[in-house]
Write a protein that holds these residues in place. Structure first.
Motif, PDB file in Angstrom:
ATOM      1  N   ILE A  21     -22.424  41.932 -49.184  1.00 54.03           N
ATOM      2  CA  ILE A  21     -21.476  41.897 -48.062  1.00 54.03           C
ATOM      3  C   ILE A  21     -20.112  42.434 -48.518  1.00 54.03           C
ATOM      4  CG2 ILE A  21     -20.412  40.448 -46.301  1.00 54.03           C
ATOM      5  CD1 ILE A  21     -22.921  38.751 -46.300  1.00 54.03           C
ATOM      6  N   SER A  22     -19.207  41.614 -48.939  1.00 52.82           N
ATOM      7  CA  SER A  22     -17.868  42.035 -49.356  1.00 52.82           C
ATOM      8  C   SER A  22     -16.961  40.849 -49.115  1.00 52.82           C
ATOM      9  CB  SER A  22     -17.369  43.225 -48.534  1.00 52.82           C
ATOM     10  OG  SER A  22     -15.972  43.416 -48.689  1.00 52.82           O
ATOM     11  N   ALA A  23     -15.879  40.786 -49.870  1.00 54.68           N
ATOM     12  CA  ALA A  23     -14.879  39.760 -49.585  1.00 54.68           C
ATOM     13  C   ALA A  23     -14.297  39.953 -48.190  1.00 54.68           C
ATOM     14  CB  ALA A  23     -13.766  39.806 -50.633  1.00 54.68           C
ATOM     15  N   CYS A  24     -14.428  41.152 -47.630  1.00 52.81           N
ATOM     16  CA  CYS A  24     -13.957  41.381 -46.258  1.00 52.81           C
ATOM     17  C   CYS A  24     -14.742  40.555 -45.249  1.00 52.81           C
ATOM     18  CB  CYS A  24     -14.058  42.864 -45.905  1.00 52.81           C
ATOM     19  SG  CYS A  24     -12.936  43.931 -46.831  1.00 52.81           S
ATOM     20  N   GLY A  25     -15.898  40.048 -45.644  1.00 55.86           N
ATOM     21  CA  GLY A  25     -16.691  39.199 -44.772  1.00 55.86           C
ATOM     22  C   GLY A  25     -16.288  37.737 -44.817  1.00 55.86           C
ATOM     23  N   GLY A  71     -23.671  51.096 -38.852  1.00 51.15           N
ATOM     24  CA  GLY A  71     -24.389  51.246 -40.111  1.00 51.15           C
ATOM     25  C   GLY A  71     -24.416  49.980 -40.937  1.00 51.15           C
ATOM     26  N   THR A  72     -23.361  49.189 -40.848  1.00 49.96           N
ATOM     27  CA  THR A  72     -23.281  47.977 -41.669  1.00 49.96           C
ATOM     28  C   THR A  72     -23.928  46.781 -40.996  1.00 49.96           C
ATOM     29  OG1 THR A  72     -21.228  48.759 -42.681  1.00 49.96           O
ATOM     30  CG2 THR A  72     -21.706  46.415 -42.865  1.00 49.96           C
ATOM     31  N   ARG A  74     -17.843  40.868 -41.337  1.00 49.26           N
ATOM     32  CA  ARG A  74     -17.914  39.519 -40.766  1.00 49.26           C
ATOM     33  C   ARG A  74     -19.209  39.360 -39.967  1.00 49.26           C
ATOM     34  NH1 ARG A  74     -12.496  37.490 -40.056  1.00 49.26           N
ATOM     35  NH2 ARG A  74     -11.489  37.815 -42.086  1.00 49.26           N
ATOM     36  N   ALA A  75     -19.581  40.401 -39.242  1.00 45.14           N
ATOM     37  CA  ALA A  75     -20.838  40.351 -38.483  1.00 45.14           C
ATOM     38  C   ALA A  75     -22.032  40.236 -39.423  1.00 45.14           C
ATOM     39  CB  ALA A  75     -20.966  41.600 -37.608  1.00 45.14           C
TER      40      ALA A  75
END
Length: 246
Positions: free
Chosen positions: A142-146, A114-115, A164-165
């Motif tokens: 995106i997010s800081a997780c990226g 989904g992301t 990240r993807a």
């Protein structure tokens, strides 16, 4: 800020920050194509836009984890408009869990599909509509997780992988679409709150994130803002007693 007549598509706009973003565009005069996995939630956002009275909104179902649903949404956009000015890739399901085995396989597939996959599959057909615009922008929430080396969020590793993807896709698309005048704008917010005081030592708020998006898309075409990265609150307010803090 005047965005009268701008045609904007926002995914994941059935609640929270996605709804806030869709409404914010409409409040500045845009026509917003509101999508969400739950069509009733998308319609709720579109109805709220209509009641506010400036911009306009239409609701669509789009499950980003389903390629058929993504293709149907892209086809519906092409049926309703000959161009799109802004695509906001906002939809993504957060996944909790510290350990890889904390969740079921289907949750991992849905999160990454989904992301990451959903973002690619929607951007692909919508590019034709963006190329018909005089001022095309792609915005990726995106997010800081990226971010490489960011470990603060309690999200599941699959969510980190998905973001990240998504970040990798945004980076190469920014490079390749720059020559066409299509801006690719990515935001990497840490975990943020929907409401709260907008203070230096408070949590980042959804409204502040939304303001960054509106600022970026309203800039003249010579201004390519590729990324927004945010500092997180990591310590107490200056002057706060630190006894017992580690």
């Amino acid at each position: 800020m005047n965005l009268d007549g701008l045609r904007v598509a926002v995914t994941g706009a059935g609640r929270d920050s996605g709804r806030l973003l869709a409404t914010a565009f409409a409040d500045h005069g845009a026509h917003v194509f509101v999508s969400a996995r739950n069509e009733a939630a998308a319609e709720h956002t579109a109805e709220s836009i209509r009641q506010r009275g400036r911009g306009t909104g239409e609701a669509f179902a789009c499950d980003l984890a389903s390629p058929d649903s993504v293709r149907a949404f892209a086809a519906a956009l092409a049926d309703r408009t000959d161009h799109l000015d802004v695509l906001v890739n906002n939809g993504a399901g957060y996944l909790h869990g510290e350990n890889v085995d904390d969740v079921e396989d289907n949750d991992i597939i849905t999160t990454i599909g989904g992301t990451a996959t959903g973002t690619v599959l929607l951007t692909k057909p919508v590019l034709a509509l963006l190329r018909g615009s005089a001022r095309p922008d792609i915005v990726n929430m995106i997010s800081a997780c990226g971010e490489v080396g960011q470990h603060r969020a309690d999200a599941h590793p699959a969510f980190y992988a998905a973001k990240r993807a998504q970040a990798g896709f945004a980076e190469i698309m920014s490079h390749r679409l720059r020559v066409e005048g299509i801006r690719v704008i990515s935001l990497f917010p840490p975990d943020f709150v929907q409401h709260g005081p907008r203070a230096a030592y408070g949590n980042l708020t959804a409204q502040s994130v939304m303001d960054c998006v509106l600022f970026a898309v309203s800039q003249p075409r010579d201004c390519f803002i590729r990324e927004f990265r945010f500092e997180q609150v990591v310590g107490p307010r200056p002057g706060t007693p630190t006894a017992g803090l580690r």
